[in-house]
Design a protein around this motif. Structure first.
Motif, mmCIF file in Angstrom:
data_model
loop_
_atom_site.group_PDB
_atom_site.id
_atom_site.type_symbol
_atom_site.label_atom_id
_atom_site.label_comp_id
_atom_site.label_asym_id
_atom_site.label_seq_id
_atom_site.Cartn_x
_atom_site.Cartn_y
_atom_site.Cartn_z
ATOM 1 N N LEU A 195 0.894 -1.163 0.096
ATOM 2 C CA LEU A 195 0.170 0.056 0.038
ATOM 3 C C LEU A 195 0.947 1.199 -0.101
ATOM 4 O O LEU A 195 0.291 2.403 0.250
ATOM 5 C CB LEU A 195 -0.844 0.075 1.259
ATOM 6 N N LEU A 200 -8.160 -6.845 1.266
ATOM 7 C CA LEU A 200 -9.320 -6.160 2.087
ATOM 8 C C LEU A 200 -10.405 -6.881 2.785
ATOM 9 O O LEU A 200 -11.102 -7.632 2.026
ATOM 10 C CB LEU A 200 -9.792 -5.201 0.725
ATOM 11 N N GLU A 246 -4.710 6.311 0.562
ATOM 12 C CA GLU A 246 -4.619 6.335 2.112
ATOM 13 C C GLU A 246 -5.720 6.901 2.913
ATOM 14 O O GLU A 246 -6.096 6.434 3.856
ATOM 15 C CB GLU A 246 -3.365 7.107 2.457
ATOM 16 N N TRP A 303 -8.639 4.269 2.802
ATOM 17 C CA TRP A 303 -8.512 3.423 3.340
ATOM 18 C C TRP A 303 -8.641 3.624 5.185
ATOM 19 O O TRP A 303 -9.083 2.943 5.678
ATOM 20 C CB TRP A 303 -6.897 2.907 3.370
ATOM 21 N N LYS A 333 -12.310 3.976 5.665
ATOM 22 C CA LYS A 333 -13.022 2.501 5.891
ATOM 23 C C LYS A 333 -12.429 1.787 7.153
ATOM 24 O O LYS A 333 -13.425 1.157 7.675
ATOM 25 C CB LYS A 333 -12.694 2.089 4.564
ATOM 26 N N TYR A 358 -3.810 -1.201 8.952
ATOM 27 C CA TYR A 358 -3.832 -2.552 8.154
ATOM 28 C C TYR A 358 -4.348 -3.651 8.673
ATOM 29 O O TYR A 358 -4.572 -4.586 8.114
ATOM 30 C CB TYR A 358 -2.069 -2.636 8.068
ATOM 31 N N LYS A 394 -6.981 -5.384 6.485
ATOM 32 C CA LYS A 394 -6.657 -6.418 5.454
ATOM 33 C C LYS A 394 -7.244 -7.952 5.853
ATOM 34 O O LYS A 394 -7.503 -8.486 5.289
ATOM 35 C CB LYS A 394 -5.096 -6.509 5.359
#
Length: 240
Positions: free
Chosen positions: A77, A88, A128, A131, A134, A185, A188
Motif C-alpha cells: 500500500l 481487504l 490512504e 483506507w 474505511k 492495516y 486487510k
C-alpha cells in the motif's frame, strides 16, 4: 543464533531465517508475503533444536514462499502502482489507478479503483485517506457492537477509538485514558480477526494484564479466539 541459512530448492536456495529468542512459551514460525521468514522461540532453546526444527519445516516454508512469490507486490500500500495486489477484509483484490478530475475510490468484489488527477502522488493520498476512513468505520461498528453486548453492563464507559499505522502491533489499549488504538492495516484481515483484536483490547479495560483472568474472560466471550489469532498471525501481513 540470530540467523539461520536454510537450504531449499531453487529459487529459494539459502533462505535466511531470522531467529528471535523471547520470553514466550510457544514456538512461532512465520513466513511473510515479502518472503521474510521469522522463527520466535523461548529463551533457552538450543541452536541444535532450532536447526532440527527448521529442517523438519522446510517443505512447509518452501510452499509458503512459492505461494507468495507468485503474487509479487502483494499487500503493498506504499507507492502503489496500477495492478498492485492487496487484501481487504480477508479478500484478495487489485488496486487500479485511473485518471479523473475528481478524487474518489470505488470498490467491487475484486478491485479497489482509485480515481485522481495526473499527479501520481495524488492517487496515493486518495487511497490512504479512503483506507483510513474505511478502517475507522469498520472498527467503530465492531467496537460498538462488542461494547453494547459485553462491556456496557460492567459500567465501563465506551472508549475512544483511534486508527493509525503501527509497526509491531495490531492494537493497543490505554485504560487510564479509556482509549483503544487499532492498526489501520488490520483492515486487510477478515472481520472475524478484526473482532478478535477489538475484543482483546476492550478486555484490557477490565484486565490490564495478560493473566489467567484476562484469557478466561476472552475465552468465555470468544471461545475460538486462539484460532482467529492464528489466522491473523499467519495469513495477514502488514506490509509496512
Amino acid at each position: 543464533m540470530n540467523k539461520y541459512i536454510l537450504k531449499l530448492t531453487s529459487p529459494f536456495d539459502k533462505t535466511i531465517v531470522c531467529i528471535h529468542h523471547k520470553n514466550i512459551k510457544n514456538i512461532h514460525l512465520k513466513v511473510f508475503r515479502d518472503l521474510k521468514v521469522v522463527l520466535s522461540v523461548p529463551n533457552g532453546v538450543t541452536d541444535e533444536w532450532i536447526t532440527e526444527f527448521l529442517i523438519s519445516k522446510s517443505s512447509w516454508i518452501e510452499k509458503q514462499l512459492q505461494k507468495y512469490k507468485q503474487s509479487s507486490g502483494y499487500n503493498n500500500l506504499i507507492d502503489i502502482k496500477s495492478g498492485t495486489s492487496t487484501q481487504l477484509l480477508g479478500k484478495d483484490c487489485r488496486i487500479i489507478k485511473k485518471i479523473s478530475e475528481k478524487n474518489y475510490v470505488l470498490e467491487d468484489e475484486k478491485n479497489i479503483i482509485v480515481y485522481a488527477n495526473k499527479m501520481s502522488k495524488k492517487h496515493q493520498q486518495v487511497l490512504e485517506y479512503w483506507w483510513r476512513e474505511k478502517a475507522y468505520k469498520t472498527y467503530q461498528n465492531e467496537m460498538n457492537e462488542l461494547y453494547n453486548k459485553i462491556f456496557k453492563k460492567y459500567g465501563i464507559e465506551e472508549p475512544s477509538l483511534y486508527v493509525r499505522k503501527m509497526k509491531t502491533l495490531w492494537g493497543s489499549c490505554t485504560p487510564s485514558k479509556n482509549k483503544i488504538t487499532i492498526n489501520e492495516y488490520l483492515l486487510k484481515a477478515n472481520i472475524r480477526c478484526i473482532q478478535y483484536v477489538i475484543l482483546h483490547e476492550l478486555t484490557h479495560l477490565i484486565y490490564p494484564y495478560h493473566n489467567n483472568e484476562f484469557y478466561t474472560f476472552l475465552t468465555i466471550h470468544m471461545p475460538d479466539w486462539s484460532e482467529r489469532k492464528k489466522q491473523l498471525d499467519f495469513e495477514v501481513v502488514q506490509g509496512i
